[in-house]
Scaffold this active site. Structure first.
Site, short mmCIF file in Angstrom:
data_model
loop_
_atom_site.label_atom_id
_atom_site.label_comp_id
_atom_site.label_asym_id
_atom_site.label_seq_id
_atom_site.Cartn_x
_atom_site.Cartn_y
_atom_site.Cartn_z
N GLU A 89 -6.55 -8.02 -0.79
CA GLU A 89 -6.92 -8.14 0.62
C GLU A 89 -8.41 -7.85 0.77
O GLU A 89 -8.96 -6.98 0.09
CB GLU A 89 -6.18 -7.12 1.49
CG GLU A 89 -4.70 -7.32 1.61
CD GLU A 89 -4.08 -6.25 2.51
OE1 GLU A 89 -4.80 -5.64 3.33
OE2 GLU A 89 -2.87 -6.00 2.37
N GLU B 130 0.82 -1.22 0.00
CA GLU B 130 0.00 0.00 0.00
C GLU B 130 0.85 1.27 0.00
O GLU B 130 0.86 2.03 0.98
CB GLU B 130 -0.97 0.01 1.18
CG GLU B 130 -2.08 -1.01 1.01
CD GLU B 130 -3.16 -0.93 2.09
OE1 GLU B 130 -2.96 -0.22 3.10
OE2 GLU B 130 -4.22 -1.55 1.91
C1 GLA Z 1 -4.25 -2.86 4.95
C2 GLA Z 1 -2.85 -3.46 5.02
C3 GLA Z 1 -2.79 -4.75 5.77
C4 GLA Z 1 -3.65 -4.72 7.01
C5 GLA Z 1 -5.06 -4.38 6.60
C6 GLA Z 1 -6.03 -4.41 7.77
O1 GLA Z 1 -4.94 -3.22 3.84
O2 GLA Z 1 -2.27 -3.65 3.75
O3 GLA Z 1 -1.43 -4.98 6.12
O4 GLA Z 1 -3.17 -3.76 7.90
O5 GLA Z 1 -5.07 -3.10 6.04
O6 GLA Z 1 -7.34 -4.14 7.37
#
Ligand code: GLA
Ligand code: ZN
EC number: 3.2.1.23
Length: 690
Positions: free
Chosen positions: A313, A158
């Site tokens: 995710e 991210e």
């Molecule tokens: C983000 C991060 C993950 C985790 C999630 C939790 O998407 O990339 O590492 O922290 O949030 O929702």
């Protein structure tokens, strides 16, 4: 347009199903690692994202590398038929690095350098950070680039945020020099004569700061563009350092709903788009409004490369960072996961595989809970989805047949919100875009979310809500699109500034004026309780009647060739045009001069899309809260029917022959969908193969 894309990895031709897997948190307990693999197979998982945030486990001290655990992990996964997205670890750095080289730490806009801690807390320009990153990346690539389990690179985590350190200031000035060539050109583009802000030396230019400059809109805009460019440069640097060993491995970088990076530009360096989706399901009984906005983001991420993306995710149950964290109600895991597939995802992946025992995400939903076994509701939901994904794997690579596009530019978004204009208490750009998208979504219309530099070919309808920042070239492209037979929908507060945030002179909507056949003379914001209205004129071409409530923004326009379809109902606006249609060449251009609500947008788009000949997933009317989307390879259409309404629904099918993908049975005219229900049907394609 290709209707059938190759699978993301030739090693894994089915839909991907898996999670972020962080076994480095459990190395002290080998039994857990063995158990993980047993459970992965039980859950129908075929892929894991590994090594995200593993830097301290891979290089515990400077220059000392400990890859043994990763060797064992990848071998174990491979032996069990599970693949891996291998992450570069740059999302967080080890403490030794921050201690020895403080320059790797980010400097905030207040010019204070952060301490070590958190994650995503680094400078993208720092030579040391770049060197350390390429070193560990190269070592990973040399060791694992040809490992049979590895399907691709998960670059960092991210990307986001900005750094205001001295390195970044210099890089910003260099970027500006390359862009403008001379200070004169920069001063003109930023209109710096205002408030005596003229720069006489490049060194005077600083990134925006709360205790310094925030009011030069052109500077703000260019800083944001620079941040995108610098982050991409860092990402490219990472990709270059893993690429050399096995150039065939695709690279992705997981994105999320952030505003700060122009992902459209970012997508140019990535092979596959992936994103992290965390909706707050069940805030209301009816989830359809939220579902539509999630659909918008799936559409956006798919459109970045116009091919299947990855849901990298999502949570299998709840998050632990939302104001209120609700569990997914029965059915919602299947529904929300298949919604991603319906909009073009070839994967469903989670954060994370096993709940951490401690630290900040110990209560974030995971496939394996602290109880440590498979006898949980969440695990069973995940395993059920695993079976479904396996069963429908023929969908992999199929396309989304969008004939409608929404223009959504990051620089427009930035400039519009920074504009200091008619409604600083809430200009609601994103909400407006979502509202137009939702009106299309409700009718089962596939929509791409594109940028003004993308191709407009192949679309029948382009919707450009609040195209405040509109380049001359965009104006010409839209004009050509309409002249050649396309339908354009535009709204108030469009065609106001150019790419430097300088107002178009000579009458708004600037480069869109001819296409829309109107002149927008004045605009104002309304207070929340203020109302105006749109009264449809008799016999208007849309066939709409009555009045619709208008609120928040009203623009006073004059027609210059456009036909008036509806007028204002109140105040000194009474009788003035509020909705117009301009016919140009073979096409049509509608202008909506005031903010109207969902009832209008539904009625308006029902007629406009029919008139423009835009295909819908089903030719029947969808019940409230039911979404219908199609993926196709040009031979077979896969139709997803999804019930987000919070009530059982009956969906009427059209005349075509449908087969239920789960049972293989042919389906008769009406389909019942329970609360959170989803059904997948096949039919002979109504789209051509290309
Ligand atoms: C983000 C991060 C993950 C985790 C999630 C939790 O998407 O990339 O590492 O922290 O949030 O929702
Ligand atoms: Zn920096």
């Amino acid at each position: 347009m290709t209707r059938q894309h190759a699978p993301i990895s030739p090693k894994l031709p089915g839909l991907m199903h898996g999670a972020d897997y962080n076994p480095d948190q459990w190395l002290h307990d080998p039994a857990v690692l063995e158990e993980d693999v047993r459970l992965m197979k039980l859950a129908g998982c075929n892929v894991m994202a590994v090594g995200i945030f593993s830097w301290a486990s891979l290089e515990p001290n400077e220059g000392q590398f400990t890859f043994e655990w990763m060797d064992q992990l990848l071998d174990r996964l491979h032996a069990n038929g599970i693949f891996a997205w291998l992450a570069t670890p740059s999302g967080a750095r080890p403490a030794w690095m921050s201690q020895k080289y403080p320059e790797v730490l980010r400097v905030e806009s207040n010019r204070v350098r952060n301490l070590h801690g958190m994650r995503h807390n680094h400078c993208y320009t720092s030579p040391v950070y770049r060197e350390k990153t390429s070193l560990i990346n190269r070592k990973l690539a040399e060791r694992y680039g040809n490992h049979p389990a590895v399907v691709g690179w998960h670059i960092s985590n991210e990307f986001g945020g900005d750094c205001h350190c001295d390195y970044c200031q210099v890089a910003f000035r260099d970027w500006l020099k390359a862009k403008y060539g001379s200070l004169d050109a920069l001063n003109r583009a930023w209109w710096t004569a205002f408030w005596a802000h003229t720069y006489t030396s490049w060194d005077q230019i600083e990134s925006p700061a709360p205790h310094g400059e925030t009011m030069v809109h052109g500077l703000n805009l260019d800083w944001r563009r620079f941040v995108t460019s610098q982050t991409i440069d860092f990402c490219r640097h990472e990709i270059d350092s893993v690429r050399s060993v096995n150039p065939s491995l695709p690279a992705t970088a997981n994105m999320h709903m952030i505003e700060g990076l122009d992902y459209r530009k970012f997508s140019e360096v990535l092979d596959v788009i992936s994103w992290d989706s965390y909706p707050t399901w069940h805030d209301y009984k009816d989830d359809s409004q939220l579902a539509a906005s999630v659909a918008f983001y799936h559409d956006l991420f798919r459109s970045l490369k116009q091919k299947p993306f990855m849901l990298m995710e999502s949570t299998p149950s709840l998050t632990n960072w939302q104001p209120v964290s609700k569990l997914k109600r029965p059915g919602m895991h299947q529904l929300s996961s298949l919604q991603a597939v319906a909009h073009g995802s070839d994967s469903v992946q989670y954060f994370q595989w096993r709940k951490s025992r401690g630290s900040s995400e110990k209560f974030h939903g995971a496939v394996i809970d602290h109880a440590g076994h498979e006898n949980t509701r969440v695990f069973q939901d995940v395993a059920h989805l695993g079976q479904t994904l396996n069963h429908i794997s023929e969908i992999v690579g199929t396309a989304t047949p969008a004939e409608t596009a929404i223009l959504f530019d990051w620089d427009n978004r930035w400039a519009l919100k920074d504009s200091q204009g008619p409604r600083n208490m809430g200009i609601k750009y994103e909400e407006t875009v979502y509202a137009h998208h939702r009106a299309l979504w409700k009718q089962g219309i596939a929509t791409d979310i594109i940028g003004s530099e993308d191709s407009f070919d192949g679309y029948r309808l382009i919707v450009a809500p609040m195209l405040y920042l509109c380049r001359e070239e965009t104006g010409s492209k839209l004009q050509q699109f309409v002249e050649q037979g396309g339908t354009l929908v535009s709204t108030y507060w469009s065609g106001i500034v150019n790419e430097s945030d300088l107002c178009h002179l000579g009458g708004f909507p600037g480069p869109l004026r001819k296409t829309l056949g109107i002149w927008a003379e004045e605009i104002e914001g309304l207070y929340d309780d203020d109302r105006n209205g749109l009264k449809m004129l008799n016999d208007n071409v849309l066939g709409l009647s009555g009045t619709y409530e208008a609120h928040e923004i009203c623009e006073l326009i004059h027609t210059e060739g456009a036909e008036v379809l509806g007028v204002y109902t109140d105040d000194f606006y009474v009788g003035r045009p509020a909705l117009t249609l301009n016919r140009l060449g073979h096409g049509r251009a509608y202008y909506i001069a005031t903010r109207l609500k969902e009832d209008f947008l539904s009625d308006f788009y029902a007629t406009v899309t029919a008139e423009a000949g835009v295909n819908r997933a089903l030719q029947t009317k969808l019940p409230q809260g039911v979404s219908a989307t199609v993926r196709t390879n040009g031979t077979t259409d896969y139709v997803f029917l999804m019930n987000f309404s919070g009530e059982p629904q009956q969906v009427e099918l059209d005349e075509r022959n449908y087969t239920d993908m789960e049972t293989g049975d042919s389906v008769s005219s009406t389909i019942g969908l329970p609360v959170n229900g989803v059904r997948l049907l096949k039919r002979q394609s109504t789209y051509s193969e290309s």
